[in-house]
Design a protein around this motif. Structure first.
Motif, PDB file in Angstrom:
ATOM      1  N   GLU A 121      51.725  26.577  45.097  1.00  0.00           N
ATOM      2  CA  GLU A 121      50.993  25.402  44.619  1.00  0.00           C
ATOM      3  C   GLU A 121      51.190  24.263  45.607  1.00  0.00           C
ATOM      4  O   GLU A 121      52.333  23.824  45.818  1.00  0.00           O
ATOM      5  N   PRO A 122      50.114  23.786  46.248  1.00  0.00           N
ATOM      6  CA  PRO A 122      48.739  24.302  46.104  1.00  0.00           C
ATOM      7  C   PRO A 122      48.523  25.519  46.998  1.00  0.00           C
ATOM      8  O   PRO A 122      49.224  25.694  47.998  1.00  0.00           O
ATOM      9  N   GLU A 123      47.549  26.335  46.642  1.00  0.00           N
ATOM     10  CA  GLU A 123      47.186  27.499  47.459  1.00  0.00           C
ATOM     11  C   GLU A 123      45.823  28.021  47.026  1.00  0.00           C
ATOM     12  O   GLU A 123      45.472  27.970  45.845  1.00  0.00           O
ATOM     13  N   LEU A 124      45.084  28.533  47.996  1.00  0.00           N
ATOM     14  CA  LEU A 124      43.854  29.265  47.718  1.00  0.00           C
ATOM     15  C   LEU A 124      44.118  30.710  48.103  1.00  0.00           C
ATOM     16  O   LEU A 124      44.499  30.995  49.234  1.00  0.00           O
ATOM     17  N   ARG A 125      43.952  31.636  47.157  1.00  0.00           N
ATOM     18  CA  ARG A 125      44.220  33.056  47.404  1.00  0.00           C
ATOM     19  C   ARG A 125      43.017  33.881  46.951  1.00  0.00           C
ATOM     20  O   ARG A 125      42.473  33.653  45.867  1.00  0.00           O
ATOM     21  N   ALA A 126      42.629  34.832  47.764  1.00  0.00           N
ATOM     22  CA  ALA A 126      41.577  35.769  47.381  1.00  0.00           C
ATOM     23  C   ALA A 126      42.213  37.121  47.078  1.00  0.00           C
ATOM     24  O   ALA A 126      43.127  37.561  47.791  1.00  0.00           O
ATOM     25  N   ILE A 127      41.740  37.761  46.021  1.00  0.00           N
ATOM     26  CA  ILE A 127      42.192  39.106  45.671  1.00  0.00           C
ATOM     27  C   ILE A 127      40.994  40.038  45.761  1.00  0.00           C
ATOM     28  O   ILE A 127      39.974  39.816  45.106  1.00  0.00           O
ATOM     29  N   ILE A 128      41.121  41.060  46.591  1.00  0.00           N
ATOM     30  CA  ILE A 128      40.049  42.031  46.768  1.00  0.00           C
ATOM     31  C   ILE A 128      40.589  43.427  46.498  1.00  0.00           C
ATOM     32  O   ILE A 128      41.800  43.630  46.365  1.00  0.00           O
ATOM     33  N   VAL A 157      44.751  36.679  51.759  1.00  0.00           N
ATOM     34  CA  VAL A 157      44.074  37.696  50.967  1.00  0.00           C
ATOM     35  C   VAL A 157      45.090  38.746  50.510  1.00  0.00           C
ATOM     36  O   VAL A 157      45.920  39.204  51.306  1.00  0.00           O
ATOM     37  N   SER A 158      45.025  39.109  49.232  1.00  0.00           N
ATOM     38  CA  SER A 158      45.834  40.209  48.702  1.00  0.00           C
ATOM     39  C   SER A 158      44.893  41.348  48.334  1.00  0.00           C
ATOM     40  O   SER A 158      43.904  41.134  47.629  1.00  0.00           O
ATOM     41  N   VAL A 159      45.187  42.543  48.832  1.00  0.00           N
ATOM     42  CA  VAL A 159      44.375  43.721  48.526  1.00  0.00           C
ATOM     43  C   VAL A 159      45.101  44.548  47.475  1.00  0.00           C
ATOM     44  O   VAL A 159      46.239  44.982  47.699  1.00  0.00           O
ATOM     45  N   LEU A 160      44.458  44.750  46.322  1.00  0.00           N
ATOM     46  CA  LEU A 160      45.036  45.592  45.276  1.00  0.00           C
ATOM     47  C   LEU A 160      44.446  46.987  45.351  1.00  0.00           C
ATOM     48  O   LEU A 160      43.259  47.167  45.631  1.00  0.00           O
ATOM     49  N   LEU A 202      48.411  46.458  48.203  1.00  0.00           N
ATOM     50  CA  LEU A 202      48.354  47.405  49.315  1.00  0.00           C
ATOM     51  C   LEU A 202      48.572  46.694  50.649  1.00  0.00           C
ATOM     52  O   LEU A 202      49.220  47.229  51.561  1.00  0.00           O
ATOM     53  N   ALA A 203      48.016  45.511  50.782  1.00  0.00           N
ATOM     54  CA  ALA A 203      48.147  44.736  52.017  1.00  0.00           C
ATOM     55  C   ALA A 203      47.950  43.269  51.702  1.00  0.00           C
ATOM     56  O   ALA A 203      47.325  42.910  50.706  1.00  0.00           O
TER      57      ALA A 203
END
Length: 250
Positions: free
Chosen positions: A29-36, A214-217, A223-224
């Protein structure tokens, strides 16, 4: 940057299918995160667990400076603690104006007396939020007459009006025009300057414009993780996700 959300060893199964498998990661916080990730990777279940819609079989989800365990809190209490969620399909009050939608969502005392007494300031605050989401010129319009993209912005505005510390956004770019996607990108980037914003998205170009971690699920695990370029170069990500998408320019 301190951690606002800490997911530790969380697992969740449905009828023998492990949707989340010993998942651990944190959001600052603060943060912008993308989950793909591919369909069935656990992205929606992750949001369900954070917001209390679903309970984990094991593990903890800690939130805030007081390290509250969200797994022991009700959905309503989690929302009051400052966690907002936007679903893929806009959920606004079509028969109400943009102003009315925003004033109903504003974080303020809810008794009839205080609402009446605070009406001018509520409208002023609604106008400020409308500015943030590009709807200042549409405040008198009924929400049902807005375009799909504008409804998405209105719902984001309704969540911002509640002053969340953590905003979860599910596929905001879906169904939007190129111009709408560009404005939505700017909106989320700006919102993430003062809070944590987590975006689930399949549109890789939209994710690229966010310029965030970016977090890859995959199969309920991370996963990465890293920049979009970093995760797109990971052979495992290419194998389980990008290689299955015909339109992705990795």
């Amino acid at each position: 940057m301190s951690a606002l959300l800490e997911v530790s060893g969380v697992s969740k199964s449905f009828d023998g299918f492990k949707a989340i498998d010993n998942l651990s990661f944190s959001i600052g916080e603060p943060e912008l995160r993308a989950i793909i990730g591919p369909n069935g990777a656990g992205k929606t279940t992750f949001m369900d667990l954070v917001t209390g819609k679903t309970r984990p079989d094991s593990g903890t989800i800690r939130y805030g400076s007081a390290s509250q365990d969200l797994t022991k809190m009700s959905e309503a209490r989690i929302a009051r603690a400052g966690i907002g969620r936007k679903f893929q399909k806009p959920t606004v009050f079509d028969d109400q104006t943009v102003t009315e939608n925003l004033t109903m969502a504003l974080k303020s005392p809810r008794s009839p007396f205080t609402v009446l007494m605070r009406r001018p300031s509520l409208v002023e605050r609604a106008a400020e939020v409308a500015d943030q989401v590009g709807l200042r010129g549409d405040m008198g319009r009924r929400a049902g007459t807005l375009s799909h993209g504008q409804k998405q912005w209105l719902e984001i505005g309704m969540l911002l009006a509640q002053e969340p510390r953590l905003l979860l956004v599910d596929e905001p770019a879906a169904g939007m025009t190129a111009a709408e996607r560009e404005r939505t990108t700017a909106m989320l980037v700006e919102a993430a300057k003062s809070r944590a914003v987590v975006v689930i998205e399949h549109d890789m170009e939209f994710v690229r414009r966010l310029k965030c971690r970016v977090s890859v699920l995959h199969e309920g695990r991370v996963l990465a993780e890293g920049s979009l370029d970093h995760v797109c170069a990971d052979p495992r990500v290419i194998d389980v996700y990008l290689g299955r998408q015909e339109a992705v320019d990795a």
